[in-house]
Motif scaffolding. Structure first.
Motif, PDB file in Angstrom:
ATOM      1  N   LEU A 164      -0.996  -5.708 -15.531  1.00 16.49           N
ATOM      2  CA  LEU A 164       0.147  -5.024 -16.133  1.00 16.49           C
ATOM      3  C   LEU A 164       0.845  -4.032 -15.203  1.00 16.49           C
ATOM      4  O   LEU A 164       2.029  -3.773 -15.354  1.00 16.49           O
ATOM      5  CB  LEU A 164      -0.309  -4.271 -17.393  1.00 16.49           C
ATOM      6  N   HIS A 165       0.091  -3.467 -14.289  1.00 15.23           N
ATOM      7  CA  HIS A 165       0.667  -2.419 -13.452  1.00 15.23           C
ATOM      8  C   HIS A 165      -0.200  -2.282 -12.204  1.00 15.23           C
ATOM      9  O   HIS A 165      -1.379  -2.612 -12.219  1.00 15.23           O
ATOM     10  CB  HIS A 165       0.692  -1.082 -14.212  1.00 15.23           C
ATOM     11  N   SER A 166       0.416  -1.797 -11.148  1.00 13.35           N
ATOM     12  CA  SER A 166      -0.311  -1.640  -9.893  1.00 13.35           C
ATOM     13  C   SER A 166      -0.283  -0.182  -9.450  1.00 13.35           C
ATOM     14  O   SER A 166       0.780   0.441  -9.413  1.00 13.35           O
ATOM     15  CB  SER A 166       0.330  -2.519  -8.811  1.00 13.35           C
ATOM     16  N   PHE A 167      -1.466   0.367  -9.169  1.00 11.17           N
ATOM     17  CA  PHE A 167      -1.591   1.722  -8.650  1.00 11.17           C
ATOM     18  C   PHE A 167      -2.022   1.641  -7.175  1.00 11.17           C
ATOM     19  O   PHE A 167      -3.161   1.269  -6.888  1.00 11.17           O
ATOM     20  CB  PHE A 167      -2.656   2.521  -9.398  1.00 11.17           C
ATOM     21  N   PRO A 168      -1.161   1.955  -6.223  1.00  9.34           N
ATOM     22  CA  PRO A 168      -1.598   2.013  -4.824  1.00  9.34           C
ATOM     23  C   PRO A 168      -2.709   3.047  -4.659  1.00  9.34           C
ATOM     24  O   PRO A 168      -2.644   4.139  -5.224  1.00  9.34           O
ATOM     25  CB  PRO A 168      -0.327   2.446  -4.077  1.00  9.34           C
ATOM     26  N   LEU A 169      -3.738   2.694  -3.919  1.00 10.38           N
ATOM     27  CA  LEU A 169      -4.880   3.586  -3.709  1.00 10.38           C
ATOM     28  C   LEU A 169      -4.691   4.431  -2.452  1.00 10.38           C
ATOM     29  O   LEU A 169      -4.126   3.972  -1.460  1.00 10.38           O
ATOM     30  CB  LEU A 169      -6.165   2.768  -3.593  1.00 10.38           C
TER      31      LEU A 169
END
Length: 302
Positions: A164-169
């Motif tokens: 659903l969504h991407s969080f850059p680490l």
């Protein structure tokens, strides 16, 4: 005492005529008389004075009529309400959401947008902090987690999912840390830092996955310090007590005091994805929602 007896009493009290009351109730006059007699015996009081010419309520009967007159209506209304809620419960979608900053914001927005298209849909949300907490949530229809919190190869026959969504680490640490002014971080510099982690995620296996991930990048921290909640971890970060692996939305309180460096590089950044999982056998029940989630699915856009 039964509801039928109360209805029989109220109808006779209203009409003061056994024949008329029996007709309204679609029972015989003899059957009605038996119901009233049985009620009087149970209550050990007379409710009606009966002669060949008239039927009158006793004082006790008047009190009961006054107190009982709304009972049948209340019962019917409550049963209708219960049936309606039972029907809605069957249609209600139960969602278990990983309790982590940023995740609820993303999922809340997605579910709100879905509700705009399907306003009849009801969601019931419950947060969980650990994979094992899911056992205490009553059969969620939808599970929201992060991509590095599950081993999907073990559940692919039972679950389907959408990204659903991407969080850059990022590597995250205090701006007080000398590394905060560098253009790029080296493994040697990182290995001198204490890795800060939340203990409950270590219990669920997420901590080990992070360590494995870092090892593949050539970064093996010499020391790992665990916290039992994210607030304590953020305070330690702000006090320059170590580094953490996370994403921007995670740090609500101290984000402006923290330095963030992409993992591993700006050109090839690692990500944590917000995932929605549902059981294969629930596809039909959730078909509209599944279709909507699949339209968001990041894999389908790549």
């Amino acid at each position: 005492m039964t509801i039928h007896q109360i209805e029989c009493f109220l109808e006779v009290a209203r009409t003061l005529n056994f024949t008329e009351a029996a007709g309204h109730l679609y029972i015989s006059q003899q059957g009605l008389s038996r119901q009233i007699s049985s009620l009087e015996r149970e209550l050990e009081m007379r409710l009606f004075e009966r002669t060949t010419r008239e039927v009158r309520l006793t004082r006790s009967g008047e009190i009961l009529m006054w107190k009982w007159q709304n009972i049948p209506t209340l019962i019917r209304e409550s049963v209708d309400m219960a049936r309606e809620d039972n029907k809605r419960e069957k249609d209600r979608i139960h969602v278990a959401i990983l309790k982590m900053n940023g995740v609820m914001d993303v999922v809340g927005r997605i579910l709100a947008e879905y509700s705009d298209q399907f306003p009849q849909t009801e969601f019931q949300l419950k947060e969980y902090s650990d994979v094992k907490d899911l056992a205490g949530i009553n059969a969620p229809d939808l599970i929201i987690t992060l991509s590095n919190g599950f081993d999907y190869t073990k559940i692919k026959d039972k679950f389907n999912w959408a990204e659903l969504h991407s969080f850059p680490l990022y590597y995250v640490f205090s701006k007080k840390n000398p590394m905060a002014g560098l253009d790029r971080l080296s493994s040697a510099q990182l290995q001198q830092q204490t890795l800060l982690a939340v203990f409950r995620y270590e219990e669920s296996g997420l901590g080990m996955k992070i360590l494995e991930f870092l090892g593949n990048l050539g970064y093996l921290p010499k020391k790992v310090r665990y916290f039992d909640n994210t607030d304590s971890l953020e305070l330690a970060l702000n006090a320059n007590e170590g580094i953490h692996i996370g994403y921007r939305e995670y740090y609500h309180d101290f984000g402006d005091r923290l330095a963030m460096y992409p993992i591993p590089t700006p050109e090839n950044q690692a990500e944590a994805k917000v995932m929605a999982l549902w059981r294969v056998e629930d596809e039909e029940k959730l078909k509209d929602l599944v279709s909507y989630l699949n339209s968001i699915d990041l894999r389908r856009r790549e």
